[in-house]
Design an enzyme around this catalytic site. Structure first.
Site, PDB file in Angstrom:
ATOM      1  N   LEU A  70       0.854  -1.189   0.000  1.00  0.00           N
ATOM      2  CA  LEU A  70       0.000   0.000   0.000  1.00  0.00           C
ATOM      3  C   LEU A  70       0.892   1.243   0.000  1.00  0.00           C
ATOM      4  O   LEU A  70       1.871   1.306   0.741  1.00  0.00           O
ATOM      5  CB  LEU A  70      -0.909   0.043   1.234  1.00  0.00           C
ATOM      6  CG  LEU A  70      -2.046  -0.975   1.337  1.00  0.00           C
ATOM      7  CD1 LEU A  70      -2.796  -0.759   2.644  1.00  0.00           C
ATOM      8  CD2 LEU A  70      -2.986  -0.858   0.154  1.00  0.00           C
ATOM      9  N   LYS A  73       0.917   7.209   1.192  1.00  0.00           N
ATOM     10  CA  LYS A  73       0.966   8.638   0.876  1.00  0.00           C
ATOM     11  C   LYS A  73      -0.134   9.011  -0.122  1.00  0.00           C
ATOM     12  O   LYS A  73      -0.279  10.187  -0.461  1.00  0.00           O
ATOM     13  CB  LYS A  73       2.332   9.006   0.311  1.00  0.00           C
ATOM     14  CG  LYS A  73       3.463   8.888   1.337  1.00  0.00           C
ATOM     15  CD  LYS A  73       4.788   9.326   0.753  1.00  0.00           C
ATOM     16  CE  LYS A  73       5.898   9.221   1.799  1.00  0.00           C
ATOM     17  NZ  LYS A  73       7.213   9.655   1.259  1.00  0.00           N
ATOM     18  N   PHE A  95       6.510   4.117  12.645  1.00  0.00           N
ATOM     19  CA  PHE A  95       6.883   5.369  12.011  1.00  0.00           C
ATOM     20  C   PHE A  95       7.422   6.345  13.064  1.00  0.00           C
ATOM     21  O   PHE A  95       7.159   6.206  14.256  1.00  0.00           O
ATOM     22  CB  PHE A  95       5.670   6.010  11.333  1.00  0.00           C
ATOM     23  CG  PHE A  95       5.176   5.256  10.131  1.00  0.00           C
ATOM     24  CD1 PHE A  95       5.752   5.447   8.891  1.00  0.00           C
ATOM     25  CD2 PHE A  95       4.121   4.359  10.246  1.00  0.00           C
ATOM     26  CE1 PHE A  95       5.291   4.765   7.775  1.00  0.00           C
ATOM     27  CE2 PHE A  95       3.645   3.671   9.148  1.00  0.00           C
ATOM     28  CZ  PHE A  95       4.235   3.872   7.898  1.00  0.00           C
ATOM     29  N   ARG A 102      -0.023  12.668  10.175  1.00  0.00           N
ATOM     30  CA  ARG A 102       0.031  13.412   8.911  1.00  0.00           C
ATOM     31  C   ARG A 102      -0.535  12.597   7.753  1.00  0.00           C
ATOM     32  O   ARG A 102      -1.120  13.156   6.814  1.00  0.00           O
ATOM     33  CB  ARG A 102       1.474  13.828   8.606  1.00  0.00           C
ATOM     34  CG  ARG A 102       2.023  14.884   9.542  1.00  0.00           C
ATOM     35  CD  ARG A 102       3.255  15.553   8.965  1.00  0.00           C
ATOM     36  NE  ARG A 102       4.361  14.625   8.757  1.00  0.00           N
ATOM     37  CZ  ARG A 102       5.262  14.342   9.678  1.00  0.00           C
ATOM     38  NH1 ARG A 102       5.184  14.904  10.882  1.00  0.00           N
ATOM     39  NH2 ARG A 102       6.263  13.515   9.419  1.00  0.00           N
ATOM     40  N   ALA A 135      16.429   9.924  14.679  1.00  0.00           N
ATOM     41  CA  ALA A 135      16.480   8.575  14.113  1.00  0.00           C
ATOM     42  C   ALA A 135      17.418   7.725  14.959  1.00  0.00           C
ATOM     43  O   ALA A 135      18.335   8.239  15.604  1.00  0.00           O
ATOM     44  CB  ALA A 135      16.975   8.629  12.673  1.00  0.00           C
ATOM     45  N   ASP A 164      16.033  -3.850  20.669  1.00  0.00           N
ATOM     46  CA  ASP A 164      14.970  -4.199  19.729  1.00  0.00           C
ATOM     47  C   ASP A 164      14.158  -5.393  20.239  1.00  0.00           C
ATOM     48  O   ASP A 164      12.928  -5.405  20.178  1.00  0.00           O
ATOM     49  CB  ASP A 164      15.557  -4.552  18.363  1.00  0.00           C
ATOM     50  CG  ASP A 164      15.988  -3.320  17.578  1.00  0.00           C
ATOM     51  OD1 ASP A 164      15.759  -2.205  18.059  1.00  0.00           O
ATOM     52  OD2 ASP A 164      16.568  -3.484  16.486  1.00  0.00           O
TER      53      ASP A 164
END
Length: 329
Positions: A70, A73, A95, A102, A135, A164
């Site tokens: 998908l 955006k 994300f 957004r 990041a 993680d």
């Protein structure tokens, strides 16, 4: 026995390792996982080595899942995701904070189409942190939180993605708690967030407590002779974890130094034990301790451990696991 999560559908919008590992655990519990990838695919697909054109990395954390592409955006991509959300129980995303809002797929947007769906966000430092937009990857979280120092690896790269994995496990716990609330209590928790920097600090609970009391995160036992790694004559290593007195007394007797029985927590004894262990090979020491309950083991290489039937009773033939496919939706 029925799988604990059979009948649960999870939308996985994550990429790379931690989110994929989290949803793999849920799949192993019986959940249906639908992995949503961008048009260029999960970056994990490109990691070498590959077998039959498929990445070991991607297959290790995505086998058994369903998948579709998908473009979130684009409006039609968002519409499809919302349609999928109507029939889902959980959504997991990683994300950067603010991105899903957004795109129009944040918790509030998804709850409009499915008020009972639980929305889990995985972040690096937490959406409310001053570092929220930084990041990062596993090594960064370990470095930033001081965990590399605790691990004794301030100048080394750990061979495991520690934060993680811990973050993924906290994510699983959070999802299970939310589903329990929905089923047993009739509540529908809306959303939650797991930050990897928070998760890795949670497992350092003893170190944090010791730091507040003694001013150092290094636990006393890390200097004890009864909790130490010793080099053997042939360059191998012996791990001694004889913390409890009965184990250390047994150890002292087997190495023919019963006078050490009361010195298991005496750091000045480490050198003497190290000298003694260095006089014999690893196999000789293992023969000495075999059949005796004193928490002494060989430090093995990974290949040795993987071939141990006691740890891996049904080993998968080499490369066969890479052929476990995932389906398209």
């Amino acid at each position: 026995m029925k799988a604990v999560m059979e009948g649960i559908r999870v939308l996985d919008l994550t990429r790379l390792f931690p989110g994929g590992y989290l949803t793999t655990i849920l799949r192993q519990m019986g959940a249906e996982i639908i992995k949503v990838e961008p048009p260029w695919g999960d970056d994990a697909r490109t990691e070498e080595p590959c077998v039959d054109g498929k990445s070991y990395y991607h297959q290790a954390i995505n086998r058994g899942k369903k998948s579709l592409v998908l473009d979130l955006k684009q409006a039609d991509g968002v519409d499809v995701l919302r349609d999928l959300a109507r029939g889902a129980d959980v959504l997991v995303e990683n994300f950067r904070p603010g991105v899903t809002q957004r795109l129009g797929i944040g918790p509030e947007d998804i709850r409009i189409v499915n008020p009972t769906l639980f929305y889990l966000s995985l972040t690096g430092y937490g959406s409310q942190s001053s570092r929220a937009q930084e990041a990062g990857h596993d090594l960064n979280y370990l470095a930033t939180t001081g965990m590399l120092e605790i691990l004794g690896m301030t100048d080394l790269v750990p061979g495991l993605f520690v934060s993680d994995v811990v973050g993924a496990l906290f994510g699983v716990i959070t999802i299970l708690a939310a589903l329990y609330q929905r089923k047993q209590l009739g509540l529908s928790p809306a959303s939650a967030e797991v930050a990897f920097s928070d998760a890795i600090q949670h497992i350092a609970v003893l170190q944090q407590a010791h730091f507040r009391v003694a001013g150092t995160p290094h636990l006393p036992m890390m200097k004890w002779p009864s909790y130490h790694i010793y080099r053997t004559r042939d360059g191998r290593h012996l791990a001694v974890g004889a913390i409890e007195r009965r184990f250390w007394v047994a150890f002292s007797g087997l190495v023919e130094h019963p006078e050490w029985s009361d010195r298991g927590r005496d750091p000045t004894l480490v050198g003497e034990v190290a000298h003694l262990v260095g006089l014999r090979s690893l196999d000789e020491w293992i023969d000495t301790f075999r059949g005796h309950d004193c928490c002494v083991t060989a430090v093995r290489g990974f290949q040795e451990a993987m071939s141990d039937p006691g740890l891996n009773p049904e080993p998968i033939p080499p490369n066969q696991w890479l052929r476990w496919e995932h389906e398209s939706v």
